[in-house]
Scaffold this active site. Structure first.
Site, PDB file in Angstrom:
ATOM      1  N   ALA A  40       3.024 -11.085  -6.886  1.00 57.52           N
ATOM      2  CA  ALA A  40       2.516 -11.047  -8.263  1.00 57.52           C
ATOM      3  C   ALA A  40       2.670  -9.665  -9.077  1.00 57.52           C
ATOM      4  O   ALA A  40       2.588  -8.872  -8.066  1.00 57.52           O
ATOM      5  CB  ALA A  40       1.226 -11.918  -8.449  1.00 57.52           C
TER       6      ALA A  40
ATOM      7  N   GLY B  96       3.221 -13.195  -3.859  1.00 60.83           N
ATOM      8  CA  GLY B  96       3.584 -14.168  -4.312  1.00 60.83           C
ATOM      9  C   GLY B  96       5.299 -14.377  -4.359  1.00 60.83           C
ATOM     10  O   GLY B  96       5.564 -15.448  -4.817  1.00 60.83           O
TER      11      GLY B  96
ATOM     12  N   GLU C 278       5.511 -16.620  -1.263  1.00 60.81           N
ATOM     13  CA  GLU C 278       5.063 -17.747  -1.734  1.00 60.81           C
ATOM     14  C   GLU C 278       6.298 -18.467  -2.540  1.00 60.81           C
ATOM     15  O   GLU C 278       6.294 -19.527  -2.501  1.00 60.81           O
ATOM     16  CB  GLU C 278       3.857 -17.560  -2.572  1.00 60.81           C
ATOM     17  CG  GLU C 278       2.696 -17.020  -1.596  1.00 60.81           C
ATOM     18  CD  GLU C 278       1.489 -17.025  -2.281  1.00 60.81           C
ATOM     19  OE1 GLU C 278       1.447 -16.121  -3.197  1.00 60.81           O
ATOM     20  OE2 GLU C 278       0.330 -17.649  -1.925  1.00 60.81           O
TER      21      GLU C 278
ATOM     22  N   GLU D  18      -1.750  -9.581   1.085  1.00 60.77           N
ATOM     23  CA  GLU D  18      -2.877  -9.846   0.199  1.00 60.77           C
ATOM     24  C   GLU D  18      -4.155  -9.384   0.772  1.00 60.77           C
ATOM     25  O   GLU D  18      -4.837  -8.702  -0.018  1.00 60.77           O
ATOM     26  CB  GLU D  18      -3.134 -11.358  -0.286  1.00 60.77           C
ATOM     27  CG  GLU D  18      -2.349 -11.948  -1.313  1.00 60.77           C
ATOM     28  CD  GLU D  18      -0.703 -12.351  -0.841  1.00 60.77           C
ATOM     29  OE1 GLU D  18      -0.654 -12.120   0.272  1.00 60.77           O
ATOM     30  OE2 GLU D  18      -0.178 -12.833  -1.522  1.00 60.77           O
TER      31      GLU D  18
HETATM   32  N1  DAK Z   1       3.673  -5.516  -9.254  1.00 60.70           N
HETATM   33  C1  DAK Z   1       3.890  -4.594  -9.955  1.00 60.70           C
HETATM   34  N2  DAK Z   1       4.488  -3.542  -9.744  1.00 60.70           N
HETATM   35  C2  DAK Z   1       5.080  -3.406  -8.742  1.00 60.70           C
HETATM   36  C3  DAK Z   1       5.008  -4.268  -7.532  1.00 60.70           C
HETATM   37  C4  DAK Z   1       3.976  -5.329  -7.826  1.00 60.70           C
HETATM   38  N3  DAK Z   1       3.740  -6.292  -6.824  1.00 60.70           N
HETATM   39  N4  DAK Z   1       5.681  -3.914  -6.422  1.00 60.70           N
HETATM   40  C5  DAK Z   1       6.252  -2.847  -6.799  1.00 60.70           C
HETATM   41  N5  DAK Z   1       5.934  -2.434  -8.103  1.00 60.70           N
HETATM   42  C6  DAK Z   1       6.426  -1.342  -9.008  1.00 60.70           C
HETATM   43  C7  DAK Z   1       5.765   0.024  -8.289  1.00 60.70           C
HETATM   44  O1  DAK Z   1       4.466   0.134  -9.004  1.00 60.70           O
HETATM   45  C8  DAK Z   1       6.733   1.138  -8.986  1.00 60.70           C
HETATM   46  O2  DAK Z   1       6.414   1.291 -10.209  1.00 60.70           O
HETATM   47  P1  DAK Z   1       6.693   2.723 -10.994  1.00 60.70           P
HETATM   48  O3  DAK Z   1       5.748   3.688 -10.112  1.00 60.70           O
HETATM   49  O4  DAK Z   1       7.943   3.251 -10.578  1.00 60.70           O
HETATM   50  O5  DAK Z   1       6.398   2.648 -12.287  1.00 60.70           O
HETATM   51  C9  DAK Z   1       8.178   0.441  -8.681  1.00 60.70           C
HETATM   52  O6  DAK Z   1       7.767  -1.117  -8.629  1.00 60.70           O
HETATM   53  C10 DAK Z   1       8.944   0.679  -7.353  1.00 60.70           C
HETATM   54  O7  DAK Z   1       7.920   0.300  -6.227  1.00 60.70           O
HETATM   55  P2  DAK Z   1       7.553   1.812  -5.204  1.00 60.70           P
HETATM   56  O8  DAK Z   1       7.964   3.087  -5.768  1.00 60.70           O
HETATM   57  O9  DAK Z   1       6.273   1.364  -4.669  1.00 60.70           O
HETATM   58  O10 DAK Z   1       8.694   1.490  -4.046  1.00 60.70           O
HETATM   59  P3  DAK Z   1       8.805   1.507  -2.626  1.00 60.70           P
HETATM   60  O11 DAK Z   1      10.158   1.491  -2.184  1.00 60.70           O
HETATM   61  O12 DAK Z   1       7.998   3.145  -2.378  1.00 60.70           O
HETATM   62  O13 DAK Z   1       7.803   0.651  -2.072  1.00 60.70           O
HETATM   63  C11 DAK Z   1       7.018  -1.700  -1.712  1.00 60.70           C
HETATM   64  C12 DAK Z   1       8.194  -0.715  -2.191  1.00 60.70           C
HETATM   65  C13 DAK Z   1       7.526  -3.157  -1.782  1.00 60.70           C
HETATM   66  C14 DAK Z   1       6.568  -1.503  -0.316  1.00 60.70           C
HETATM   67  C15 DAK Z   1       5.915  -1.241  -2.637  1.00 60.70           C
HETATM   68  O14 DAK Z   1       6.287  -1.219  -3.964  1.00 60.70           O
HETATM   69  C16 DAK Z   1       4.612  -2.310  -2.358  1.00 60.70           C
HETATM   70  O15 DAK Z   1       3.908  -1.979  -1.722  1.00 60.70           O
HETATM   71  N6  DAK Z   1       4.514  -3.321  -3.428  1.00 60.70           N
HETATM   72  C17 DAK Z   1       3.506  -4.046  -3.736  1.00 60.70           C
HETATM   73  C18 DAK Z   1       3.727  -5.272  -2.698  1.00 60.70           C
HETATM   74  C19 DAK Z   1       2.448  -6.150  -2.677  1.00 60.70           C
HETATM   75  O16 DAK Z   1       1.464  -5.777  -2.278  1.00 60.70           O
HETATM   76  N7  DAK Z   1       2.669  -7.405  -3.090  1.00 60.70           N
HETATM   77  C20 DAK Z   1       1.830  -8.367  -2.999  1.00 60.70           C
HETATM   78  C21 DAK Z   1       1.239  -8.456  -4.572  1.00 60.70           C
HETATM   79  S1  DAK Z   1      -0.323  -9.608  -4.359  1.00 60.70           S
HETATM   80  C22 DAK Z   1      -2.794 -15.508  -7.840  1.00 60.70           C
HETATM   81  C23 DAK Z   1      -2.086 -16.169  -6.900  1.00 60.70           C
HETATM   82  C24 DAK Z   1      -0.998 -15.140  -6.116  1.00 60.70           C
HETATM   83  C25 DAK Z   1      -1.322 -13.939  -6.203  1.00 60.70           C
HETATM   84  C26 DAK Z   1      -2.114 -13.540  -7.177  1.00 60.70           C
HETATM   85  C27 DAK Z   1      -2.969 -14.252  -7.716  1.00 60.70           C
HETATM   86  N8  DAK Z   1      -3.684 -16.542  -8.426  1.00 60.70           N
HETATM   87  C28 DAK Z   1      -3.931 -17.751  -7.978  1.00 60.70           C
HETATM   88  C29 DAK Z   1      -4.533 -15.824  -9.629  1.00 60.70           C
HETATM   89  C30 DAK Z   1      -0.259 -12.949  -5.562  1.00 60.70           C
HETATM   90  C31 DAK Z   1      -0.810 -11.693  -5.162  1.00 60.70           C
HETATM   91  C32 DAK Z   1       0.429 -10.999  -4.748  1.00 60.70           C
HETATM   92  O17 DAK Z   1       1.368 -11.148  -4.772  1.00 60.70           O
END
Ligand code: DAK
Length: 262
Positions: free
Chosen positions: A66, A112, A115, A135
């Site tokens: 997400a 997400g 998912e 998460e």
């Molecule tokens: N959201 C927004 N931006 C993201 C992102 C994300 N999930 N993942 C990456 N980016 C952005 C980074 O902020 C960065 O942006 P800038 O800084 O360049 O502006 C750009 O993409 C490149 O990312 P990185 O510089 O971090 O790239 P790396 O190769 O160093 O790392 C990575 C890649 C995938 C390991 C890292 O980006 C990372 O850890 N990303 C986050 C992954 C994550 O934690 N995903 C899970 C998110 S929580 C809900 C239901 C479901 C959900 C929520 C609510 N409700 C019922 C309301 C779901 C939650 C999730 O999915």
């Protein structure tokens, strides 16, 4: 209306939906969810399309979750609930799609993003892909069905380990767990294999494919007795259909069936 955050293309009987938000590694914001819903509606309304490939544009990510930036801006339980309902509704539509959707996981499929892949009918992945539910490291738990769909697919033990550690697995480990059906070394090979699979499905009885998908979808949330009732009902529809009559007759007459989808 065109698309901004994804690419939608149709070639022969196969649609391709590629999530395309490179600046956020294809993370799902509200607009992307809206467009995904619209792409599914387009796919299911196109008479020539038998199914879809869902993938991420580029080489790095399927969907990195997400959109955390959008999540961090959410204020108030009402907005959060609306966002949750929105995401759940789109993924429910995907899971209940009357035409199959194959996830081709070409890189990060996190939170997400995983998912989303779990809501598809089955999954292929690159060996180097990273699939996980991180998460808990954000102080959250999966909210788009991840705890339930992952557990049903790989069993409670493997799902618990992935969800509680938040650590991703690569494509080969995902294959071993039964999370993906096939693993590939290149995106081209993966997309070609998914296309071939969907072309095979396109040659089967269209009504039967639809009924089988419905049996799988409705049965997945029932106990065995209830699910067998659903199967029996849908089997009855298939056997009494024109396609059912044509398929069985063609077999006896040693010829290829000519299905009409009715
Ligand atoms: N959201 C927004 N931006 C993201 C992102 C994300 N999930 N993942 C990456 N980016 C952005 C980074 O902020 C960065 O942006 P800038 O800084 O360049 O502006 C750009 O993409 C490149 O990312 P990185 O510089 O971090 O790239 P790396 O190769 O160093 O790392 C990575 C890649 C995938 C390991 C890292 O980006 C990372 O850890 N990303 C986050 C992954 C994550 O934690 N995903 C899970 C998110 S929580 C809900 C239901 C479901 C959900 C929520 C609510 N409700 C019922 C309301 C779901 C939650 C999730 O999915």
């Amino acid at each position: 209306m065109g698309y901004e955050n994804l690419r939608y293309e149709v070639e022969g009987p196969v649609a391709t939906i590629a999530i395309d938000r490179p600046k956020a590694l294809n993370a799902l914001d509200e607009r992307t969810l809206d467009e995904l819903e619209r792409a599914l509606e387009d796919m299911n309304a196109a008479p020539e399309v038998a199914g879809a490939i869902l993938t991420g544009a580029g080489e790095k990510a399927f969907v990195a979750g997400a959109d955390i930036r959008q999540l961090a801006e959410v204020r108030g339980a009402d907005v959060a609930r609306r966002l949750a309902r929105r995401g759940q509704a789109v993924l429910a539509k995907l899971s209940a799609s009357p035409r199959p959707v194959v996830a081709c996981v070409n890189g990060y499929a996190l939170g997400g993003g995983l998912e989303l892949a779990l809501a598809c009918h089955f999954r292929y992945a690159l060996a180097k892909a990273k699939l996980g539910l991180p998460e808990v490291s954000l102080g959250l738990i999966p909210g788009y069905g991840g705890t339930q769909r992952l557990m049903r697919l790989v069993g409670r033990g493997a799902a618990s380990e992935m969800i509680l550690t938040g650590d991703p697995v690569d494509g080969n480990e995902a294959l071993r767990l039964g999370l993906v059906n096939q693993v590939f070394e290149s995106k081209e090979a993966m997309l070609a294999a998914a296309r071939k699979t969907l072309e095979t499905i396109a040659g089967r009885g269209p009504l039967a494919v639809r009924l089988a998908l419905e049996a799988l979808e409705r049965g997945s949330s029932l106990d065995l007795a209830g699910a067998l009732d659903v199967e029996a009902d849908l089997f009855g529809v298939a056997l009494s259909s024109a396609d059912g009559a044509e398929g069985t007759r063609a077999f006896l007459e040693k010829r290829k069936p000519e299905f009409t989808g009715s």
